[in-house]
Design a protein around this motif. Structure first.
Motif, mmCIF file in Angstrom:
data_model
loop_
_atom_site.group_PDB
_atom_site.id
_atom_site.type_symbol
_atom_site.label_atom_id
_atom_site.label_comp_id
_atom_site.label_asym_id
_atom_site.label_seq_id
_atom_site.Cartn_x
_atom_site.Cartn_y
_atom_site.Cartn_z
ATOM 1 N N TRP A 98 56.957 -34.296 6.436
ATOM 2 C CA TRP A 98 55.880 -34.922 7.213
ATOM 3 C C TRP A 98 54.552 -34.534 6.577
ATOM 4 N N ASN A 132 49.338 -40.379 8.830
ATOM 5 C CA ASN A 132 50.562 -39.618 9.041
ATOM 6 C C ASN A 132 51.698 -40.304 8.301
ATOM 7 N N PHE A 179 56.016 -39.873 7.333
ATOM 8 C CA PHE A 179 57.295 -39.194 7.531
ATOM 9 C C PHE A 179 58.312 -39.776 6.552
#
Length: 738
Positions: free
Chosen positions: A327, A368, A370
């Motif tokens: 992440w 962000n 992931f």
């Protein structure tokens, strides 16, 4: 023609390249003390196939830079763009300072300066895909090596790799107490500190490695408009990493990592009207130590990043299962006086030169990401080795563009979800021949929406593709091998919404598809004292994605050309002339061409366009059919040389020099007399004392030894604005390794 005569011809070619280009490092060497004692070249390990292999045994055109070489390049506080031209075929530049670099391999890249830009070169650090441009700028420190894998890498590394991979591997925790540290101090109070410490908590079961980086430079550029001295050009950057390795059994390994960066510095310094007119020479408006800004808020740039990952390996005996979960977060902003000067044509004053209108812009991002990869790979024993796996990617980020006082603030959101399954196998046909084949299926979706400042304008794109590659490798003799590789790849469809801030609709580019063909050779001659590796390649692209950046309309629009093609060669070489004298050299030649008779793009406000032009909807546009890809250097060359004089029983006085050469490079889709570069040299020198076991070194250094003024890019929508390389930097450094 015999293998030996062919090798001799390539040796002659390489020596000619050394003399002609007098440039910089190519292939860096991994530690191998036994080889060094024997006066042989060190073995280079690469992980192009997600396994550790000898570079000489891999059917991929690849080159590496080791930790010492990277430290030398970064001695003066440089960042990732300093790796440009350090290996054949690799180019890196940025108009966002230390925050958002743009990578190019074999001429393929993306000139888009927006923080949402997609690139066809993937950066992978410790098996983590650094997709966004702000992640690609993560500081490089405490590294094992940097690998450059040329050509499509779609089977094992996924979409958005049609040009290749820059792969960064950091030092892992080990079973022994170990420390490495380096410090350098130079011009403008430049300071660079790096350290890494391994602490075996429970030998054989748990180990910790902690590493960090700090870089600083004082402001050194004056603002001639405000009569302020030393107000721009400085930075402070700190980064850290902690890794915990657990090996509770012989079969199980768990490596967890957390890392961060914090940058507070200056964005790229744009300089108004320093080119031409009518040529690409720097004119009387150029002063390296001075700019003339009436805006930009000090061209401030500030970014923070945080990455955490866990890699789990379990050995079942005949196969190893690997899981990599990661992440990442990146946030920050950059602001700049984009017109590079002061005032405007409708104001009481302006300069340097003609400024049609002022431009002061800030972009910010909050991202962000992931990723999850699962891979099952066979052991390296046996005639057939294989690996299969799956990959999942999800990212979301907001980008805000603010004009002071135009355009009004606009915030947009980008999301991207992708998944893939893949497999690769290698079969040894004999002791001398092997065949490798790979296949990957990828599904990719992107969404865009305006969150504030304009109508929502939701946009969706998606595509699914099969990528594949096939390679053959044959040992002609114990000293030489040949290989051939055919590979496909693609860059997923892309949405660019920056122009929403300028009251235009978002633009979309469909997937670009590449087919690449290459043949090459790898050889180690003269009892492993000469290494010659080379490749010849040809590729075609359907629907290549380009960014029409700038132009008098100041737009950033995605376009698909009909086709594109490129061909060329790369040659990497190393010569252990004596046990104390190592010479490396590399050269690449690359010819790219846009193939679209109807593609017309916006042109500059003041430069001298040399392409045919047409008038469309009242606007003058350039026809770019036949032009080279933007920021695709025709020639890249590098040379390093290191010579040591033994001192006492365990020391030496050494001399190390490194040089790069960048040939003809066009900055934009259209061609003009101003916005291009050619014949750029840059070199460094390092003189010092070192222990022969590598435990200690102290040296004096100079970067950009000739103080060359090299233009690295331009801003074309307002005036003939450009930005340049760093000046000459002197300093001292010390390194320890225990």
């Amino acid at each position: 023609m015999t293998i030996r005569s062919t090798a001799a011809r390539f040796l002659g070619t390489s020596m000619i390249a050394i003399a002609a280009f007098a440039s910089q490092p190519v292939l860096a060497q991994d530690d191998a003390s036994d080889d060094a004692e024997a006066g042989q070249l060190n073995t280079i390990i690469v992980t192009a196939n997600r396994r550790e292999e000898n570079l000489q045994d891999v059917a991929v055109s690849a080159a590496t830079l080791d930790a010492d070489t990277v430290k030398t390049i970064f001695d003066s506080g440089a960042e990732v763009t300093a790796l440009a031209a350090r290996v054949p075929g690799l180019f890196i530049e940025s108009s966002n300072g230390r925050a958002a670099p743009r990578f190019y391999i074999r001429g393929l890249g993306n000139t888009d300066f927006d923080l949402a830009a997609s690139q066809p070169v993937s950066v992978v650090m410790d098996d983590i895909v650094m997709e966004n441009v702000t992640l690609k700028s993560f500081p490089i420190f405490d590294i094992e090596r940097v690998e450059v894998l040329r050509g499509p890498q779609g089977t094992l590394f996924g979409r958005n790799t049609p040009a290749g991979i820059v792969k960064i591997d950091t030092v892992r925790p080990g079973d022994e107490l170990a420390f490495q540290g380096s410090a350098s101090y130079g011009t403008f109070n430049s300071l660079s500190l790096e350290a890494g410490l391994t602490v075996p908590i429970a030998p054989g079961i748990a180990s910790l490695r902690v590493s960090g980086l700090y870089q600083h430079r004082d402001n050194w550029v004056d603002n001639g408009y405000t009569d302020q001295d030393d107000v721009l050009g400085g930075f402070d950057e700190i980064a850290g990493r902690a890794q915990l390795l657990l090996t509770p059994t012989d079969e199980l390994s768990i490596l967890s990592s957390v890392q961060f960066r914090d940058l507070d510095g200056t964005s790229t310094l744009f300089r108004a009207n320093i080119l031409g007119p009518g040529n690409n020479d720097l004119n009387e408006n150029y002063d390296r130590d001075t700019v003339f800004y009436d805006a930009g808020g000090g061209n401030e740039a500030g970014y923070k990043g945080f990455i955490t990952s866990t890699k789990i390996d379990y050995d079942f005996g005949g196969a190893t299962l690997t899981s990599i979960t990661a992440w990442a977060n990146s946030s920050g902003s950059s602001r700049g006086d984009i017109d590079g000067g002061f005032g405007a044509s409708f104001l009481p004053e302006m300069g340097p030169g003609f400024i049609p209108f002022p431009s002061d812009t800030q972009d910010s991002i909050d991202l962000n990401q992931f990723t999850q990869e699962v891979r099952l790979a066979s052991a390296d024993t046996g005639a057939f080795t294989w690996q299969i796996g799956g990959f999942y990617f999800n990212s979301g980020f907001d980008v805000t563009t603010v004009g002071f006082d135009f355009p009004p603030p606009v915030t947009v959101n980008h999301t991207n979800e992708s998944w893939a399954v893949f497999g690769q196998g290698t079969y040894k046909l004999s002791d001398r021949a092997k065949l490798t084949a790979g296949l990957r299926y990828t599904d990719d979706e992107k969404d865009f929406v305006v969150l504030a400042g304009a109508a929502p304008q939701p946009t969706h794109v998606e595509d699914s593709r099969v990528s594949w590659d096939l390679a053959g490798f044959f040992d002609v003799s114990d000293d030489a091998s040949v290989f051939a590789r055919v590979a496909s790849g693609f860059r997923a469809p892309t949405i660019q919404g920056r122009d929403v801030a300028f009251f235009s609709a978002p633009s979309v580019a469909t997937s670009e598809k590449i087919m690449s063909y290459e043949v090459g050779f790898k050889s180690e001659l003269a009892d492993r004292r000469v290494r010659l590796n080379g490749a010849v390649y040809y590729y075609t692209i359907e629907d290549p994605q380009f960014s029409a950046v700038g132009g008098a309309g100041n737009l950033v629009q995605l376009v698909n050309a009909d086709k594109g093609r490129g061909f060329g060669f790369e040659l990497d070489s190393a010569f252990q002339i004596t046990p104390d004298f190592l010479l490396t050299a590399g050269v690449s030649w690359n010819d790219t061409k846009i193939q679209d008779e109807t593609l017309a793009v916006g042109i500059c406000a003041q430069c001298t366009v040399t392409d045919p032009t047409v008038v469309l909807s009242g606007n003058t546009r350039a026809l770019v059919d036949g032009n080279p890809f933007p920021n695709a250097p025709e020639w890249i060359a590098d040379v390093t040389a290191r010579y040591g004089f033994p001192v006492g029983n365990d020391g030496e006085i050494f001399f190390f020099t490194d040089w790069t050469y960048q040939g003809k490079t066009n900055f934009f889709l259209y061609e003009s007399r101003e916005f291009n570069a050619n014949n750029q040299f840059e070199g460094g020198l390092r003189i010092g004392y070192a222990k022969q076991d590598g435990s200690f070194e102290v040296a004096a250094f100079v970067r950009n030894i000739t103080n060359a003024d090299n233009v690295k890019g331009g801003i074309d929508f307002n005036n003939n604005t450009a930005f340049v390389n760093d000046p000459r930097m002197f300093g001292i450094s010390a390194r320890v390794n225990y």
